[in-house]
Design an enzyme around this catalytic site. Structure first.
Site, PDB file in Angstrom:
ATOM      1  N   GLU A  33      -6.881 -10.906  -2.946  1.00 21.52           N
ATOM      2  CA  GLU A  33      -7.228  -9.510  -3.198  1.00 21.52           C
ATOM      3  C   GLU A  33      -5.926  -8.721  -3.097  1.00 21.52           C
ATOM      4  O   GLU A  33      -5.352  -8.588  -2.025  1.00 21.52           O
ATOM      5  CB  GLU A  33      -8.242  -9.040  -2.149  1.00 21.52           C
ATOM      6  N   ASP A  67      -9.241   2.716   4.507  1.00 22.97           N
ATOM      7  CA  ASP A  67      -8.313   1.846   5.228  1.00 22.97           C
ATOM      8  C   ASP A  67      -7.876   2.420   6.564  1.00 22.97           C
ATOM      9  O   ASP A  67      -7.642   3.612   6.704  1.00 22.97           O
ATOM     10  CB  ASP A  67      -7.082   1.562   4.363  1.00 22.97           C
TER      11      ASP A  67
END
Lengths: 267, 434
Positions: free
Chosen positions: A49, A60
């Site tokens: 990924e 995040d």
């Protein structure tokens, strides 16, 4: 035909889950991120990924934010993702690109899909795009035969699990916990429940990410999911290393340990 | 549809008529509901938040239908906010606008906590109680929304965390202290550009993790649905009061309405009462910073392009890669790279006009209002005043048969800006030199 799904099914048939490893493009630099991704594959990561650096990564946590901020400050450009995908895909591992939606919108949804397909990329993981807003991407991913990995969360209703499962191709990304990416002491019991609910809602393949950082956690998740997604813990090995070469070694060591956890899990 | 005449001059009014009547077929502009405003808006957020947004949307529409909710909000506004806020005619300021203009200020600066922000905050805080949540989080730039949220949290017994860019906590240290006095936790955000945009990122991250117990009390008409629609509705009171007050004073509708536009909540609040009146021109003034040509500004309509940030598609200051561009304004409250999606829609329809106002123009207007009327405005609101000064000469082209009547939303007061203004105008002691 989904390359990612094919790989996940092969691994499932051989009795184990997949290890999916995340790294951001451009850390420590573009070439270095490609080398790191290859090292990760050598050490046993099945699916890569690759994250596109973005100024406002709301899904995040601090680890990935820090790496991404560095990537942007040192001038990483979105279009460099295609060359990087091409080089990483040469290892034979499917490469999914993880990207927030605005860089794709700006590039042009169809143009991005076209160039990703030409580079040999498998598809996209889209943390801030829900299928409801993704008509352009559904069309472009069909036209260019790409996977589209949407996320589900513990808060998703049954209706939304079904909608997301139906829209996804490759696999469905189950966020193990409510929260942003980053290491957690435990992977909650809600992750196993979410995987079961997502399958019941029609998904064939479900991988679990967010908060998985240790080989033990990877083994635990591999016991019920089709894939285990690890990001922040891998990125941290690069952030903590004094130089790129030792960063790659530490990354390889962790990837190998995670792979052992995943392959050793009883299914 | 008839042939479109040239824009400007007396024909501008025809163009406005057409814009309004074409849209009238889809219901009044002022009643457009989300998630989309034309091509703008939506919900570009992680799936984890969708359930909470649906819950909020449902709770909001249930509350709207419940007379008890409206009554409670009205009571709070009357007894706590200090509504209705006055409408003040400012003739000495108007002399500088020219054309014999009459200028009226809607005095949101006189609300409790010092700005229009309290209108939305009390509305959402009452909703939080109805949803049974115990904690609110908020973002703040200059600190006005943070102070308003901390205030409502104290009043309604809610835990409160305010995210504020580290840069802004330094520039607005007094507001940090105000929030802490009110019992809120203020968290400086140390990642990214350390300003409002990064405070919103951090608030969204908190919300994803704590959404079951926590409401994100978003401070403007941006963000994912239902925020743009709901926050507009909580600010409608500005336009409704101003329209009635102006009718009482003058017997007329205004010819032009001016407001500053950061996220755009005060503008949307005052515009909403006039959107469906074709004779009323609507002007939004955004932060031109050091000039649009310098790149140091927050003028989304002059320097931006459609894109997605913080959950909504709208005009956005972004680079070729779709990365959010750094912004600049002397006013922290307008220093934001995107704008409410309904403004993007009104812009593209031609129903409202958006112009950049530079730091220098805003500070000149700030000073002028201080000296001519004895009112110290927020620097944000000074952008609207600078705009009004520009509308005087422009109004000669409007084909009016009377001197222009201009309504300006004075969205906040300038107490928080005294240090900035003191430094700008060289009024501080040498010893306070940076």
């Amino acid at each position: 035909m989904s390359g990612t799904a094919t790989r996940l099914r092969e691994l499932r048939d051989s009795g184990r889950a997949a290890l999916v490893g995340y790294l951001p493009l451009g850390y420590p630099d573009v070439a270095g991120s490609v080398e790191a991704a290859k090292a990760m594959v050598d050490a046993g990561v099945d699916i890569v990924e690759l994250g596109v650096p973005y100024t406002d990564p709301v899904m995040d946590g601090p680890t990935i934010q820090r790496a991404v901020e560095h990537a942007l400050e040192t001038g990483t450009r979105v279009a460099q993702v295609f060359g990087a995908v091409e080089q990483i895909a040469a290892t034979g591992a499917p490469v999914l690109v993880m990207t927030y939606w605005n860089p794709v919108l700006r590039y042009g949804v169809d143009a991005f899909a076209r160039d990703l397909a030409a580079a040999g990329g498998a598809g996209l993981i889209t943390p801030d795009l829900i299928p409801d807003e993704g008509a352009d991407w559904l069309a472009a991913s069909d036209a260019h035969d790409l996977d589209r990995v949407f996320l589900v969360a513990p808060s998703s209703t049954t209706e939304r699990l079904a909608l997301t499962a139906a829209a996804s191709r490759g696999f469905v990304y189950a966020a193990s916990t409510m929260g942003v990416t980053g290491a957690r002491a435990t992977v909650g019991a809600q992750a196993a429940r979410l995987v079961a609910d997502t399958r019941a809602a029609g998904a064939e393949l479900v991988c679990v990410g967010v908060g998985v950082s240790t080989p033990d956690q990877a083994a635990e998740v591999a016991g019920y999911a089709d894939g285990v997604i690890v990001g922040s813990a891998l990125v941290r090995t690069l952030l903590d290393a004094p130089d790129a070469a030792s960063g790659r070694r530490a990354l390889g060591d962790l990837a190998a340990a995670l792979a052992e956890g995943v392959t050793g899990a009883r299914r | 549809m008839t042939e479109a005449g040239p824009r400007g001059g007396a024909r501008a009014s025809d163009a406005l008529h057409r814009a309004v009547s074409a849209l009238g077929e889809r219901g009044p502009l002022s009643d457009q509901s989300g998630p989309y405003f034309g091509a703008f808006g939506g919900r570009f957020v992680p799936e984890a938040l969708i359930a909470a947004l649906d819950e909020l949307d449902t709770a909001y529409h249930k509350a709207l239908a419940d007379p008890a909710f409206g009554a409670e909000l009205e009571r709070l506004h009357r007894t706590y906010t200090g509504r209705p806020s006055p409408l003040t005619e400012v003739p000495r300021f108007a002399a500088h606008v020219g054309q014999g203009a009459r200028v009226f200020l809607k005095r949101e600066d006189l609300n409790h906590t010092g700005s229009h922000k309290i209108n939305n905050v009390l509305g959402q805080a009452l909703l939080v109680k109805r949803m049974g949540k115990k904690r609110v989080i908020a973002e703040t730039g200059a600190g006005q929304h943070g102070v308003a949220t901390a205030t409502a949290a104290a009043l309604l017994d809610l835990d409160c965390t305010v995210y504020m860019g580290e840069e802004d906590t330094r520039r607005q240290a007094l507001n940090v202290a105000r929030m802490r006095l009110l019992g809120a936790e203020v968290v400086p955000v140390t990642i990214g550009s350390r300003t409002l945009k990064d405070a919103i990122n951090e608030a969204l991250r908190d919300w994803v993790a704590n959404v079951e117990t926590t409401h994100y009390l978003l401070g403007t008409v941006t963000g994912p649905h239902p925020f743009p629609e709901m926050v507009r509705d909580f600010h409608r009171v500005i336009g409704e009061e101003a329209r009635a007050q102006l009718a009482e004073e003058t017997g007329r509708l205004p010819d032009a309405v001016a407001a500053c536009v950061g996220g755009g909540s005060n503008a949307m609040g005052i515009f909403s009462a006039f959107l469906d009146e074709p004779t009323v021109r609507l002007f939004g003034f955004e932060a031109g910073g050091e000039g649009v040509e310098t790149g140091r500004h927050a003028a989304r309509f002059s320097g931006g392009a459609p894109g997605v940030l913080h959950g909504a598609r709208s005009y956005l200051l972004q680079d070729q890669d779709g990365q959010t561009r750094p912004t600049h304004s002397v006013s922290a409250g307008l220093d934001y790279p995107s704008v409410g999606p309904a403004h993007a829609w009104l812009h593209d329809l031609g129903r409202a006009e958006y112009q950049p106002v530079t730091d220098v123009e805003a500070m000149d207007a700030f000073s002028l209002l201080c000296r001519t009327e004895g009112i110290i405005p927020a620097i944000e609101s000074a952008h609207a005043l600078a705009g009004a000064l520009r509308l005087g000469p422009q109004s000669a082209q409007w084909g009016l048969d009377h001197p222009p009547l201009i309504l300006v939303n004075l969205s906040g007061r300038g107490d928080k800006d005294v240090a900035t203004a003191g430094a700008w105008f060289g009024l501080l002691d040498e010893t306070e030199d940076e």
